[in-house]
Design a protein around this motif. Structure first.
Motif, PDB file in Angstrom:
ATOM      1  N   GLY A  45     -13.830  -6.069  18.535  1.00 50.86           N
ATOM      2  CA  GLY A  45     -12.612  -6.774  18.161  1.00 50.86           C
ATOM      3  C   GLY A  45     -12.331  -7.947  19.075  1.00 50.86           C
ATOM      4  N   VAL A  46     -12.591  -7.783  20.369  1.00 51.59           N
ATOM      5  CA  VAL A  46     -12.388  -8.869  21.320  1.00 51.59           C
ATOM      6  C   VAL A  46     -13.403  -9.984  21.076  1.00 51.59           C
ATOM      7  CG1 VAL A  46     -12.536  -9.526  23.756  1.00 51.59           C
ATOM      8  CG2 VAL A  46     -11.266  -7.472  23.090  1.00 51.59           C
ATOM      9  N   CYS A  47     -14.659  -9.627  20.818  1.00 52.67           N
ATOM     10  CA  CYS A  47     -15.693 -10.647  20.565  1.00 52.67           C
ATOM     11  C   CYS A  47     -15.340 -11.524  19.372  1.00 52.67           C
ATOM     12  CB  CYS A  47     -17.041  -9.977  20.342  1.00 52.67           C
ATOM     13  SG  CYS A  47     -17.825  -9.357  21.846  1.00 52.67           S
ATOM     14  N   VAL A  48     -14.836 -10.906  18.302  1.00 45.67           N
ATOM     15  CA  VAL A  48     -14.418 -11.670  17.124  1.00 45.67           C
ATOM     16  C   VAL A  48     -13.335 -12.669  17.511  1.00 45.67           C
ATOM     17  CG1 VAL A  48     -13.206 -11.507  14.913  1.00 45.67           C
ATOM     18  CG2 VAL A  48     -15.071  -9.917  15.426  1.00 45.67           C
ATOM     19  N   SER A  49     -12.339 -12.206  18.274  1.00 45.70           N
ATOM     20  CA  SER A  49     -11.230 -13.083  18.623  1.00 45.70           C
ATOM     21  C   SER A  49     -11.597 -14.132  19.657  1.00 45.70           C
ATOM     22  CB  SER A  49     -10.037 -12.245  19.110  1.00 45.70           C
ATOM     23  OG  SER A  49      -9.453 -11.539  18.026  1.00 45.70           O
ATOM     24  N   VAL A  50     -12.552 -13.820  20.529  1.00 45.37           N
ATOM     25  CA  VAL A  50     -13.020 -14.824  21.481  1.00 45.37           C
ATOM     26  C   VAL A  50     -13.667 -15.997  20.739  1.00 45.37           C
ATOM     27  CG1 VAL A  50     -14.784 -15.302  23.232  1.00 45.37           C
ATOM     28  CG2 VAL A  50     -13.258 -13.336  23.498  1.00 45.37           C
ATOM     29  N   GLU A  51     -14.500 -15.688  19.748  1.00 47.31           N
ATOM     30  CA  GLU A  51     -15.137 -16.756  18.979  1.00 47.31           C
ATOM     31  C   GLU A  51     -14.097 -17.570  18.200  1.00 47.31           C
ATOM     32  OE1 GLU A  51     -17.750 -19.360  17.111  1.00 47.31           O
ATOM     33  OE2 GLU A  51     -17.914 -18.171  18.939  1.00 47.31           O
ATOM     34  N   GLY A  52     -13.137 -16.871  17.600  1.00 49.98           N
ATOM     35  CA  GLY A  52     -12.090 -17.588  16.884  1.00 49.98           C
ATOM     36  C   GLY A  52     -11.265 -18.467  17.803  1.00 49.98           C
ATOM     37  N   THR A  53     -10.962 -17.966  18.994  1.00 50.03           N
ATOM     38  CA  THR A  53     -10.190 -18.753  19.957  1.00 50.03           C
ATOM     39  C   THR A  53     -10.965 -19.986  20.399  1.00 50.03           C
ATOM     40  OG1 THR A  53      -9.108 -16.732  20.741  1.00 50.03           O
ATOM     41  CG2 THR A  53      -8.950 -18.659  22.155  1.00 50.03           C
ATOM     42  N   ARG A  54     -12.265 -19.844  20.581  1.00 54.57           N
ATOM     43  CA  ARG A  54     -13.084 -21.002  20.948  1.00 54.57           C
ATOM     44  C   ARG A  54     -12.978 -22.101  19.908  1.00 54.57           C
ATOM     45  NH1 ARG A  54     -17.610 -23.315  19.678  1.00 54.57           N
ATOM     46  NH2 ARG A  54     -18.184 -21.735  18.124  1.00 54.57           N
ATOM     47  N   ARG A  55     -13.051 -21.730  18.631  1.00 58.56           N
ATOM     48  CA  ARG A  55     -12.954 -22.722  17.563  1.00 58.56           C
ATOM     49  C   ARG A  55     -11.568 -23.366  17.530  1.00 58.56           C
ATOM     50  NH1 ARG A  55     -16.136 -19.712  12.496  1.00 58.56           N
ATOM     51  NH2 ARG A  55     -18.108 -19.382  13.614  1.00 58.56           N
ATOM     52  N   ILE A  56     -10.535 -22.566  17.757  1.00 57.18           N
ATOM     53  CA  ILE A  56      -9.173 -23.096  17.795  1.00 57.18           C
ATOM     54  C   ILE A  56      -9.027 -24.105  18.927  1.00 57.18           C
ATOM     55  CG2 ILE A  56      -6.775 -22.509  18.303  1.00 57.18           C
ATOM     56  CD1 ILE A  56      -7.358 -19.780  16.920  1.00 57.18           C
ATOM     57  N   LEU A  57      -9.477 -23.715  20.117  1.00 58.28           N
ATOM     58  CA  LEU A  57      -9.347 -24.601  21.277  1.00 58.28           C
ATOM     59  C   LEU A  57     -10.112 -25.900  21.082  1.00 58.28           C
ATOM     60  CD1 LEU A  57      -9.601 -21.943  24.122  1.00 58.28           C
ATOM     61  CD2 LEU A  57      -7.594 -23.334  23.571  1.00 58.28           C
ATOM     62  N   ASP A  58     -11.281 -25.821  20.472  1.00 60.16           N
ATOM     63  CA  ASP A  58     -12.041 -27.045  20.185  1.00 60.16           C
ATOM     64  C   ASP A  58     -11.245 -27.958  19.262  1.00 60.16           C
ATOM     65  OD1 ASP A  58     -14.129 -26.142  21.742  1.00 60.16           O
ATOM     66  OD2 ASP A  58     -15.411 -25.555  20.063  1.00 60.16           O
ATOM     67  N   CYS A  59     -10.602 -27.375  18.250  1.00 63.60           N
ATOM     68  CA  CYS A  59      -9.809 -28.164  17.303  1.00 63.60           C
ATOM     69  C   CYS A  59      -8.602 -28.793  17.993  1.00 63.60           C
ATOM     70  CB  CYS A  59      -9.362 -27.262  16.146  1.00 63.60           C
ATOM     71  SG  CYS A  59      -8.329 -28.080  14.910  1.00 63.60           S
ATOM     72  N   LEU A  60      -7.898 -28.017  18.796  1.00 63.97           N
ATOM     73  CA  LEU A  60      -6.718 -28.544  19.486  1.00 63.97           C
ATOM     74  C   LEU A  60      -7.109 -29.639  20.477  1.00 63.97           C
ATOM     75  CD1 LEU A  60      -4.732 -25.238  20.221  1.00 63.97           C
ATOM     76  CD2 LEU A  60      -4.544 -26.761  18.240  1.00 63.97           C
ATOM     77  N   LYS A  61      -8.226 -29.429  21.173  1.00 65.29           N
ATOM     78  CA  LYS A  61      -8.684 -30.427  22.146  1.00 65.29           C
ATOM     79  C   LYS A  61      -9.063 -31.724  21.448  1.00 65.29           C
ATOM     80  CE  LYS A  61     -11.937 -30.989  25.990  1.00 65.29           C
ATOM     81  NZ  LYS A  61     -13.014 -30.329  26.789  1.00 65.29           N
ATOM     82  N   ALA A  62      -9.731 -31.622  20.313  1.00 68.04           N
ATOM     83  CA  ALA A  62     -10.129 -32.825  19.574  1.00 68.04           C
ATOM     84  C   ALA A  62      -8.921 -33.621  19.103  1.00 68.04           C
ATOM     85  CB  ALA A  62     -10.998 -32.433  18.383  1.00 68.04           C
ATOM     86  N   ASN A  63      -7.818 -32.911  18.843  1.00 67.93           N
ATOM     87  CA  ASN A  63      -6.609 -33.574  18.358  1.00 67.93           C
ATOM     88  C   ASN A  63      -5.611 -33.887  19.461  1.00 67.93           C
ATOM     89  OD1 ASN A  63      -6.562 -33.768  15.245  1.00 67.93           O
ATOM     90  ND2 ASN A  63      -7.362 -31.708  15.614  1.00 67.93           N
ATOM     91  N   GLY A  64      -5.861 -33.393  20.666  1.00 64.22           N
ATOM     92  CA  GLY A  64      -4.986 -33.687  21.792  1.00 64.22           C
ATOM     93  C   GLY A  64      -3.600 -33.083  21.665  1.00 64.22           C
ATOM     94  N   VAL A  65      -3.505 -31.822  21.197  1.00 63.36           N
ATOM     95  CA  VAL A  65      -2.197 -31.191  21.041  1.00 63.36           C
ATOM     96  C   VAL A  65      -2.158 -29.866  21.808  1.00 63.36           C
ATOM     97  CG1 VAL A  65      -1.819 -32.256  18.794  1.00 63.36           C
ATOM     98  CG2 VAL A  65      -2.855 -29.985  18.907  1.00 63.36           C
ATOM     99  N   LYS A  66      -0.936 -29.408  22.083  1.00 60.91           N
ATOM    100  CA  LYS A  66      -0.716 -28.178  22.831  1.00 60.91           C
ATOM    101  C   LYS A  66      -0.208 -27.074  21.919  1.00 60.91           C
ATOM    102  CE  LYS A  66       2.049 -30.015  25.920  1.00 60.91           C
ATOM    103  NZ  LYS A  66       2.908 -30.151  27.121  1.00 60.91           N
TER     104      LYS A  66
END
Length: 261
Positions: free
Chosen positions: A26-47
């Motif tokens: 369950g943690v591995c699934v969410s770690v991968e999802g969080t990575r994708r989220i953070l990449d998206c937020l970083k690309a858009n420059g939002v918090k």
């Protein structure tokens, strides 16, 4: 103002459908999802604000460090998402502060279920975001609660955004299943009416659930999951940025609306 948040917990939804899943998986699934989220937020420059369970924090400290290093807020989301206990409010705060080395200012109860206002205040939280002021069969019947922020003692309550009058919820399931133009239109309606918008998602939504039939996810959950959900989040963020909206953390919102003396 946009209050974007992610309930960063161990993926346990299969258990609701009779499928066992280990904490580690369950943690591995969410770690991968969080990575994708953070990449998206970083690309858009939002918090954003990441409400993390104690389990996730202890199992994935490197992911929490990235969340913090990239300027986002970490807040509390109980300890064990599947088995909440009465002492989780204080214990989750202690765990998250130990892992991050930072003071925890906010709390959200797993599954947005009720939580003791007294426990929240006694733990020293500044805000609580555990209310979805809508009617969702089998989950919530909150049609008489305030639909915008309010004070409960010394603690600010920050409900998830719903549309005026009909109180249509604009949380994660809505972005999964509505035409995106319609979801965007309702978000803009809330912004015109309230002046700010509050929503939440989960990292496991951004995992490729459609490729894992063993999880037996209902269609409304796996629909547009994985990279499709990343793209939907990206389009939502870009639409809001093009409108000139500011993305702030929940703690920043509290400070602006009700400065701590």
């Amino acid at each position: 103002m946009i209050l974007l948040s992610f309930d960063t917990e161990e993926f346990d939804v299969p258990r609701e459908h009779g499928i066992d899943i280990s904490l580690e998986e369950g943690v591995c699934v969410s770690v991968e999802g969080t990575r994708r989220i953070l990449d998206c937020l970083k690309a858009n420059g939002v918090k954003a604000t990441f409400f993390c369970t104690g389990n996730f924090a202890q199992q994935a400290p490197a992911t929490l460090r990235r969340i913090i290093d990239e300027g986002h807020e970490v807040a509390c989301h109980g300890v064990d998402h599947w088995r909440p206990k009465t002492d989780d409010v204080l214990q989750s705060k202690q765990i998250l502060e130990d892992v991050t080395g930072l003071p925890m200012k906010g709390y959200r109860q797993p599954r947005m279920f009720p939580v003791s206002d007294e426990d929240i205040q006694n733990a020293g939280f500044l805000y609580n975001s555990s209310l979805n002021p809508a009617f969702i069969p089998g989950r919530y019947m909150h049609l008489t609660t305030p639909r915008t922020w309010f004070m409960q003692g010394d603690v600010m309550q920050i409900p998830a955004s719903v549309t005026p009058l009909l109180r249509f919820p604009l949380f994660w399931l809505s972005l999964h299943n509505l035409p995106q133009w319609l979801y965007h239109a309702m978000v803009r309606r809330v912004l015109r009416h309230d002046g700010y918008f509050v929503t939440y998602f989960h990292p496991w939504e951004f995992y490729d659930l459609q490729a894992h039939s063993e999880y037996r996810m209902p269609f409304i959950i796996r629909h547009h999951s994985g990279w499709e959900m990343v793209n939907r989040l990206d389009r939502l963020v870009k639409m809001l940025k093009n409108r000139g909206e500011e993305f702030i953390t929940y703690a920043e919102f509290v400070q602006r609306k009700h400065p701590v003396r």
